[in-house]
Design an enzyme around this catalytic site. Structure first.
Site, PDB file in Angstrom:
ATOM      1  CD  GLU A  45      17.975 -10.459  -1.130  1.00  0.00           C
ATOM      2  OE1 GLU A  45      17.455 -10.507  -1.907  1.00  0.00           O
ATOM      3  OE2 GLU A  45      17.599 -10.886   0.064  1.00  0.00           O
ATOM      4  CE1 TYR A  86      13.010 -13.122  -8.880  1.00  0.00           C
ATOM      5  CE2 TYR A  86      12.427 -13.966  -7.395  1.00  0.00           C
ATOM      6  CZ  TYR A  86      13.264 -12.680  -8.191  1.00  0.00           C
ATOM      7  OH  TYR A  86      13.664 -11.996  -6.650  1.00  0.00           O
ATOM      8  CG  ASN A  91      14.424 -14.515   1.028  1.00  0.00           C
ATOM      9  OD1 ASN A  91      13.178 -14.584   0.702  1.00  0.00           O
ATOM     10  ND2 ASN A  91      14.990 -15.858   0.270  1.00  0.00           N
ATOM     11  CD  GLU A 132      12.510 -10.480  -4.535  1.00  0.00           C
ATOM     12  OE1 GLU A 132      12.673 -11.403  -5.411  1.00  0.00           O
ATOM     13  OE2 GLU A 132      12.337  -9.934  -3.204  1.00  0.00           O
ATOM     14  CG  ASN A 169      10.962 -10.411   0.925  1.00  0.00           C
ATOM     15  OD1 ASN A 169      11.065  -9.187   0.209  1.00  0.00           O
ATOM     16  ND2 ASN A 169      11.923 -11.378   1.766  1.00  0.00           N
ATOM     17  CD  GLU A 170      10.125 -13.756  -2.081  1.00  0.00           C
ATOM     18  OE1 GLU A 170      10.575 -14.189  -1.263  1.00  0.00           O
ATOM     19  OE2 GLU A 170       9.903 -13.385  -2.833  1.00  0.00           O
ATOM     20  CD  GLN A 179      18.961  -9.479  -5.679  1.00  0.00           C
ATOM     21  OE1 GLN A 179      19.746  -8.762  -5.692  1.00  0.00           O
ATOM     22  NE2 GLN A 179      18.367  -9.998  -5.189  1.00  0.00           N
TER      23      GLN A 179
HETATM   24  O1  AHR Z   1      16.097 -11.781  -5.826  1.00  0.00           O
HETATM   25  C1  AHR Z   1      16.306 -13.246  -4.786  1.00  0.00           C
HETATM   26  C2  AHR Z   1      15.136 -13.762  -3.944  1.00  0.00           C
HETATM   27  O2  AHR Z   1      14.512 -14.279  -4.573  1.00  0.00           O
HETATM   28  C3  AHR Z   1      14.908 -12.459  -2.677  1.00  0.00           C
HETATM   29  O3  AHR Z   1      15.255 -12.423  -1.781  1.00  0.00           O
HETATM   30  C4  AHR Z   1      13.749 -13.345  -2.114  1.00  0.00           C
HETATM   31  O4  AHR Z   1      12.672 -12.245  -1.859  1.00  0.00           O
HETATM   32  C5  AHR Z   1      13.168 -14.230  -3.515  1.00  0.00           C
HETATM   33  O5  AHR Z   1      12.538 -14.946  -2.728  1.00  0.00           O
END
Ligand code: AHR
Length: 502
Positions: free
Chosen positions: A27, A244, A72, A292, A172-173, A349
């Site tokens: 990203e 995450y 994002n 992700e 995305n999201e 990432q």
């Molecule tokens: O990977 C970091 C961020 O986490 C990304 O930009 C977003 O898609 C997610 O919230």
């Protein structure tokens, strides 16, 4: 000693493994692109400015697909800013990370970089601040051979052949209130449907990913997937998942159980996909792109101190410890155990930003999480067997019925090498556990390699000056006599055990 058993049957194949399960993510965020994969003037940079020390580590990680350019970031991005002569590219504020984007690296550079690193793109379109029109122009630029405005612009920019990008994320999201252009499920579902339709009219060969939930505990989870897919089912192939993990309370045992949360999340999303399928009497299945996932929390405090509106500040630079590596191993095992429905997954990432690879001006090194990823990515190819694990358990809020297994494991048959590979984690922080497996169906197979990842200190980290504090070692203590494999998995350890026909 505590005991656990692996139960497999040669006939009970779960699925071929889609190699894209070992994808990653780049990203425009922090030092992932700039000072990460791209740093003109660096002593290892080639004529494009691509760091060759980083490229070598990426190649060794063996990532067949890399998602780009966000995240994002994509929800406010104008891809046109990042193509053409570099001196004409504008500086723009990026609202997602409150930084300044120089646009010195863009779409064409990314495509050149994917070729150099033996990977393929997974491109995201901006469905936050933009929409169908922008997505149409972008795919015209990347996939049409020429003879139209944007495809000719690509040629003018030095890329005569089309990039032929096959895999596209529709935003995305979009369920996240933090997202620029955040939408309701109905708004997004309709937009994804129409954008997917327009993109497929330009190139019917592409595959598309609709945005699912940003994490398991999003208040809209479930309803979001159902509504979105009800709109765009015919125009998409995959639904995304993001998750995450964090150990904020310093409770390592519970932290390691997070792979059970991942497991339950995957099963819940499969249920919703299949509910929409049933309601529509559809023949087509929607599969999962877990695009992700990782541990992310170490950098939280230091990020608060970073002033906004600078170029590529050191954001999200988590320094990973040994327990993070164990959870990454367990997460990959979980993804493999769902290889029949999870076809794409991206470790978020790739470089510097919550990443397996770190850089400074003077070098690049492997974080702890690099190792389980590289081992599983390189050797977890072929097909997965249904793997039953009978294991002692511990109390955990992430597990079914409040319990999680100490042993997490999966067995992969590597077709072309006549090999059988077991990936296993012992999550116990106190006990070694003896693992056994009946292998009489694999006559003549003997342990040919045993790799171990272990450290006495769960908080041990790799740094530039001590890059091998946590590193794979040779494992020992396995035997495969009389058709029975037996191996002692030491406390807090990850193992790759390979058997070959002798
Ligand atoms: O990977 C970091 C961020 O986490 C990304 O930009 C977003 O898609 C997610 O919230």
């Amino acid at each position: 000693m505590k005991k656990a058993e692996l139960i497999i049957d040669r006939q009970f194949v779960l699925s071929e493994i889609d190699k894209r399960l070992y994808g990653s993510f780049v990203e425009h965020l922090g030092r992932c692109v700039y000072e990460g994969i791209y740093q003109p003037g660096h002593r290892t940079a080639d004529e494009h400015g691509f760091r060759q020390d980083v490229a070598a580590l990426v190649r060794d990680l063996n990532v067949p697909v890399v998602r780009y350019p966000g995240g994002n970031f994509v929800s406010g991005y104008h891809w046109e800013d990042g193509v053409g002569p570099k001196e004409k590219r504008p500086l723009r504020p990026d609202l997602a990370w409150r930084t300044i984007e120089s646009n010195q690296f863009g779409l064409d550079e990314f495509m050149d970089w994917t070729k150099q690193t033996d990977t393929a793109p997974m491109m995201a379109v901006n469905l936050g601040s933009r929409g169908i029109e922008d997505a149409k122009h972008l795919i015209e630029y990347t996939n049409l051979p020429g003879g139209t405005y944007y495809s000719d612009l690509r040629k003018k920019n030095g890329h005569a052949a089309p990039h032929n990008i096959r895999l596209w994320c529709l935003g995305n999201e979009m369920d996240g209130p933090w997202q620029e252009g955040h939408k309701t499920a109905d708004e997004y579902g309709r937009l994804a449907e129409e954008t997917g339709k327009a993109m497929r009219l330009l190139d019917p060969s592409i595959k598309t990913v609709a945005c699912g939930s940003s994490h398991f505990y999003m208040p809209t989870f479930g309803e979001w997937e159902y509504t979105v897919l009800s709109h765009c089912y015919d125009q998409v192939d995959y639904i995304s998942m993001h998750q995450y993990f964090a150990n904020r309370d310093n409770d390592s045992q519970t932290f390691l159980a997070n792979s059970d949360l991942m497991d339950q999340f995957i099963e819940a999303v499969i249920s919703v996909c299949d509910a929409v399928k049933a309601k529509r009497h559809a023949g087509k299945k929607i599969n999962i792109s877990f695009d992700e996932w990782n541990v992310w929390y170490h950098s939280g405090e230091q990020d608060k101190a970073i002033e906004p509106w600078s170029q590529h500040p050191p954001l999200l630079e988590d320094v990973y410890n040994f327990e993070d590596a164990l959870l990454v191993a367990s997460s990959l095992i979980t993804l493999l155990r769902h290889a029949d429905r999870v076809k794409i997954a991206c470790l978020a990432q790739l470089v510097n930003v919550i990443a397996p690879i770190m850089t400074s001006d003077t070098g690049a090194w492997k974080q702890t999480i690099y190792h389980p990823f590289a081992l599983i990515s390189n050797h977890g190819r072929g097909h997965v067997l249904h793997t039953l694990v009978n294991s002692p358990v511990f109390e955990s809020c992430h597990g079914r019925d409040g319990k999680s297994a100490y042993i997490d494991a999966v067995v992969v048959e590597n077709d072309d090498e006549d090999a059988l590979t077991i990936f296993a984690v012992n999550k116990s922080l106190t006990d070694d556990i003896e693992l056994s497996c009946d292998l009489r169906q694999y006559e003549g197979y003997q342990v040919s390699r045993h790799v171990l990842l272990h450290h006495e200190d769960l908080k041990a980290v790799n740094t530039q000056t001590a890059p091998d504090t946590v590193a794979p070692q040779e494992g020992s203590g396995s035997s495969s006599d009389g058709g029975r494999l037996s191996v002692v998995l030491g406390k807090q350890s990850f193992h790759m055990i390979q058997l070959r026909k002798m």
